[in-house]
Design an enzyme around this catalytic site. Structure first.
Site, PDB file in Angstrom:
ATOM      1  N   CYS A  15       0.804  -1.238   0.000  1.00 10.83           N
ATOM      2  CA  CYS A  15       0.000   0.000   0.000  1.00 10.83           C
ATOM      3  C   CYS A  15       0.835   1.285   0.000  1.00 10.83           C
ATOM      4  O   CYS A  15       0.419   2.294  -0.571  1.00 10.83           O
ATOM      5  CB  CYS A  15      -0.968  -0.024   1.175  1.00 10.83           C
ATOM      6  SG  CYS A  15      -0.305  -0.744   2.671  1.00 10.83           S
TER       7      CYS A  15
ATOM      8  N   HIS B 287      -2.133   6.620   3.619  1.00 11.70           N
ATOM      9  CA  HIS B 287      -0.687   6.571   3.879  1.00 11.70           C
ATOM     10  C   HIS B 287      -0.012   7.800   3.265  1.00 11.70           C
ATOM     11  O   HIS B 287      -0.241   8.131   2.090  1.00 11.70           O
ATOM     12  CB  HIS B 287      -0.064   5.327   3.230  1.00 11.70           C
ATOM     13  CG  HIS B 287      -0.410   4.027   3.908  1.00 11.70           C
ATOM     14  ND1 HIS B 287      -1.144   3.928   5.067  1.00 11.70           N
ATOM     15  CD2 HIS B 287      -0.084   2.744   3.565  1.00 11.70           C
ATOM     16  CE1 HIS B 287      -1.269   2.647   5.410  1.00 11.70           C
ATOM     17  NE2 HIS B 287      -0.640   1.909   4.517  1.00 11.70           N
TER      18      HIS B 287
HETATM   19  P1  NAP Z   1      -7.328  -8.633   8.036  1.00  6.86           P
HETATM   20  O1  NAP Z   1      -8.231  -7.491   8.290  1.00  6.86           O
HETATM   21  O2  NAP Z   1      -6.597  -9.240   9.167  1.00  6.86           O
HETATM   22  O3  NAP Z   1      -8.165  -9.773   7.257  1.00  6.86           O
HETATM   23  C1  NAP Z   1      -7.613 -11.052   7.011  1.00  6.86           C
HETATM   24  C2  NAP Z   1      -8.604 -11.890   6.217  1.00  6.86           C
HETATM   25  O4  NAP Z   1      -7.997 -13.162   5.927  1.00  6.86           O
HETATM   26  C3  NAP Z   1      -9.900 -12.200   6.946  1.00  6.86           C
HETATM   27  O5  NAP Z   1     -10.942 -12.333   6.006  1.00  6.86           O
HETATM   28  C4  NAP Z   1      -9.603 -13.551   7.585  1.00  6.86           C
HETATM   29  O6  NAP Z   1     -10.775 -14.331   7.804  1.00  6.86           O
HETATM   30  C5  NAP Z   1      -8.782 -14.211   6.490  1.00  6.86           C
HETATM   31  N1  NAP Z   1      -7.914 -15.257   7.035  1.00  6.86           N
HETATM   32  C6  NAP Z   1      -7.038 -15.167   8.068  1.00  6.86           C
HETATM   33  N2  NAP Z   1      -6.411 -16.352   8.279  1.00  6.86           N
HETATM   34  C7  NAP Z   1      -6.920 -17.205   7.354  1.00  6.86           C
HETATM   35  C8  NAP Z   1      -6.713 -18.578   7.065  1.00  6.86           C
HETATM   36  N3  NAP Z   1      -5.840 -19.327   7.763  1.00  6.86           N
HETATM   37  N4  NAP Z   1      -7.416 -19.151   6.047  1.00  6.86           N
HETATM   38  C9  NAP Z   1      -8.315 -18.407   5.327  1.00  6.86           C
HETATM   39  N5  NAP Z   1      -8.562 -17.096   5.557  1.00  6.86           N
HETATM   40  C10 NAP Z   1      -7.869 -16.509   6.562  1.00  6.86           C
HETATM   41  O7  NAP Z   1      -6.181  -8.219   6.976  1.00  6.86           O
HETATM   42  P2  NAP Z   1      -6.221  -7.156   5.756  1.00  6.86           P
HETATM   43  O8  NAP Z   1      -5.734  -5.837   6.223  1.00  6.86           O
HETATM   44  O9  NAP Z   1      -7.541  -7.259   5.081  1.00  6.86           O
HETATM   45  O10 NAP Z   1      -5.044  -7.701   4.829  1.00  6.86           O
HETATM   46  C11 NAP Z   1      -5.219  -8.835   4.000  1.00  6.86           C
HETATM   47  C12 NAP Z   1      -4.019  -8.950   3.060  1.00  6.86           C
HETATM   48  O11 NAP Z   1      -3.950  -7.782   2.233  1.00  6.86           O
HETATM   49  C13 NAP Z   1      -2.669  -9.072   3.772  1.00  6.86           C
HETATM   50  O12 NAP Z   1      -1.837  -9.921   3.013  1.00  6.86           O
HETATM   51  C14 NAP Z   1      -2.146  -7.648   3.741  1.00  6.86           C
HETATM   52  O13 NAP Z   1      -0.749  -7.592   3.785  1.00  6.86           O
HETATM   53  C15 NAP Z   1      -2.661  -7.173   2.382  1.00  6.86           C
HETATM   54  N6  NAP Z   1      -2.837  -5.712   2.269  1.00  6.86           N
HETATM   55  C16 NAP Z   1      -3.491  -4.995   3.212  1.00  6.86           C
HETATM   56  C17 NAP Z   1      -3.638  -3.604   3.052  1.00  6.86           C
HETATM   57  C18 NAP Z   1      -4.357  -2.734   4.049  1.00  6.86           C
HETATM   58  O14 NAP Z   1      -4.332  -1.494   3.865  1.00  6.86           O
HETATM   59  N7  NAP Z   1      -5.002  -3.286   5.080  1.00  6.86           N
HETATM   60  C19 NAP Z   1      -3.125  -2.993   1.915  1.00  6.86           C
HETATM   61  C20 NAP Z   1      -2.472  -3.773   0.949  1.00  6.86           C
HETATM   62  C21 NAP Z   1      -2.338  -5.121   1.142  1.00  6.86           C
HETATM   63  P3  NAP Z   1     -11.539 -14.407   9.235  1.00  6.86           P
HETATM   64  O15 NAP Z   1     -12.292 -13.116   9.405  1.00  6.86           O
HETATM   65  O16 NAP Z   1     -12.427 -15.585   9.056  1.00  6.86           O
HETATM   66  O17 NAP Z   1     -10.483 -14.604  10.294  1.00  6.86           O
END
Ligand code: NAP
Length: 354
Positions: A150, A243
């Site tokens: 990001c 950001h």
């Molecule tokens: P998050 O809010 O922690 O969400 C994680 C998601 O993954 C939830 O839907 C969770 O499901 C699922 N999950 C976790 N463990 C799992 C497993 N073992 N098997 C299947 N599903 C699983 O994280 P996020 O911020 O959305 O980020 C997700 C990804 O995008 C990461 O790789 C992060 O680095 C990337 N990213 C994030 C951003 C940002 O600004 N947040 C920007 C760019 C990239 P449950 O709800 O069922 O636990």
């Protein structure tokens, strides 16, 4: 009217997953037909499984969809992935192998030699890597395309117009990153309130290496990374979304400050020409006020898809400095992946089966 693509989201209940759902509501080309998350959520309806954190209600169309395991088969043709990095590699590869177009936010595959790290305004020619990827990994119709970290997206979109006109030679970037970038529940409130955290695991390396890959050139079946040096320092700050990146650059060609400003302001590219649904009219918005950009005021520029650049000044150490800002869950994540999918569709690299 052509058929819509049926799309699924892996990690649908998370911070990025929710943003996908919001941005895909009413999308002219994509219809959401599958959702997957962890075993905590599987088997429940999305309405039950998801603690919705965006303003407004969970869209009616997804409320009753059942959350499934992130394994093929899923009832869709395109998979948007926002899985945690540690499980993304194997899962995303298994979907690509099973014939799905995988458009990923996760970091796992971004730096693999045969995986495009795509920002449609900058490096659409890197999609030629998909032929290399198919041949190397034995994929049939499926493939994986990733979008950058990001903070990298904000930095790379700001560097692209300068690199094209003046060649960037060196970059020093200091990020001030929003809390939502850490997912949900993310950083503990007692750690971030009244505080700045000068460490985000793996982030500095990602900003440094991804920028070079994105601005690199496709040559003879591989990406030759851009040769400029990048030095990044990353901080978590007490901002919900958006950001900020303070940037200093050295340029190979001499440029007047008006030329630098003009390079940012006039930058447009293929997504604008093709009028892709999520493409902002101006990928880089220039603000001349002394106190802009600011996250609260500028993160939604271009529907969250524009990077706002301000504070363009000559620098006493390198040549120029400026501040860039973008919305981390829109241009930095879900919106970026959706724009990637729109480009792939426009270039005929995906066909809707209906
Ligand atoms: P998050 O809010 O922690 O969400 C994680 C998601 O993954 C939830 O839907 C969770 O499901 C699922 N999950 C976790 N463990 C799992 C497993 N073992 N098997 C299947 N599903 C699983 O994280 P996020 O911020 O959305 O980020 C997700 C990804 O995008 C990461 O790789 C992060 O680095 C990337 N990213 C994030 C951003 C940002 O600004 N947040 C920007 C760019 C990239 P449950 O709800 O069922 O636990």
């Amino acid at each position: 009217m052509s058929k819509k693509f049926r799309v699924g989201i892996l990690g649908a209940t998370g911070t990025v997953g929710q943003r996908f759902i919001q941005l895909l509501e009413g999308h002219p080309q994509f219809e959401l037909t599958a959702l997957a998350a962890s075993d905590r959520s599987q088997g429940k309806s999305y309405g039950e499984a998801c603690a919705w954190r965006l303003p407004g209600e969970v869209p009616q169309s997804v409320r009753t969809l059942r959350v499934e395991p992130p394994k093929p088969p899923l009832d869709c043709e395109i998979v948007f992935s926002s899985l945690p990095g540690d499980i993304a590699r194997e899962t995303e590869e298994s979907f690509a192998r099973a014939g799905y177009a995988v458009i990923s936010n996760s970091s796992a595959l971004r730096m693999d030699e045969d995986v495009p790290l795509l920002i449609p305004e900058i490096n659409h020619e890197h999609l030629a890597l998909l032929d290399v990827q198919r041949a190397r990994r034995g994929f049939d119709r499926g493939f994986v395309v990733t979008n950058p970290n990001c903070s990298t997206i904000a930095l790379a979109l700001a560097l692209a117009p300068l690199h094209a006109r003046f060649r960037v030679e060196a970059v020093v970037a200091t990020t001030l990153q929003a809390i939502s970038g850490a997912g949900y529940p993310g950083v503990a409130s007692l750690d971030i309130t009244d505080n700045v955290l000068p460490y985000i695991g793996g982030e500095e390396e990602k900003v440094e290496t991804e920028s070079q890959k994105i601005l690199g050139r496709f040559e003879e079946g591989h990406i030759e990374s851009a040769p400029f040096a990048v030095s990044a320092q990353c901080h978590r700050v007490n901002v919900t979304d958006g950001h900020t990146v303070a940037v200093r650059v050295r340029l190979a060609r001499r440029a007047e400050i008006e030329e630098v400003r003009e390079a940012f302001a006039s930058f447009t590219s293929l997504p604008q020409e093709l009028k892709l649904h999520s493409a902002p009219a101006r990928p880089v918005v220039v603000r001349d006020e002394a106190d802009r950009p600011q996250p609260r005021l500028d993160r939604d520029a271009g529907g969250g898809m524009s990077v706002t650049v301000g504070r363009i000044r000559t620098d006493n150490v390198l040549d120029y400095r400026f501040v860039a800002l973008s919305h981390n869950t829109v241009r930095g994540a879900a919106g970026a992946a959706i724009l990637n999918a729109e480009l792939l569709a426009a270039l005929g690299r995906m066909k809707a089966e209906g």
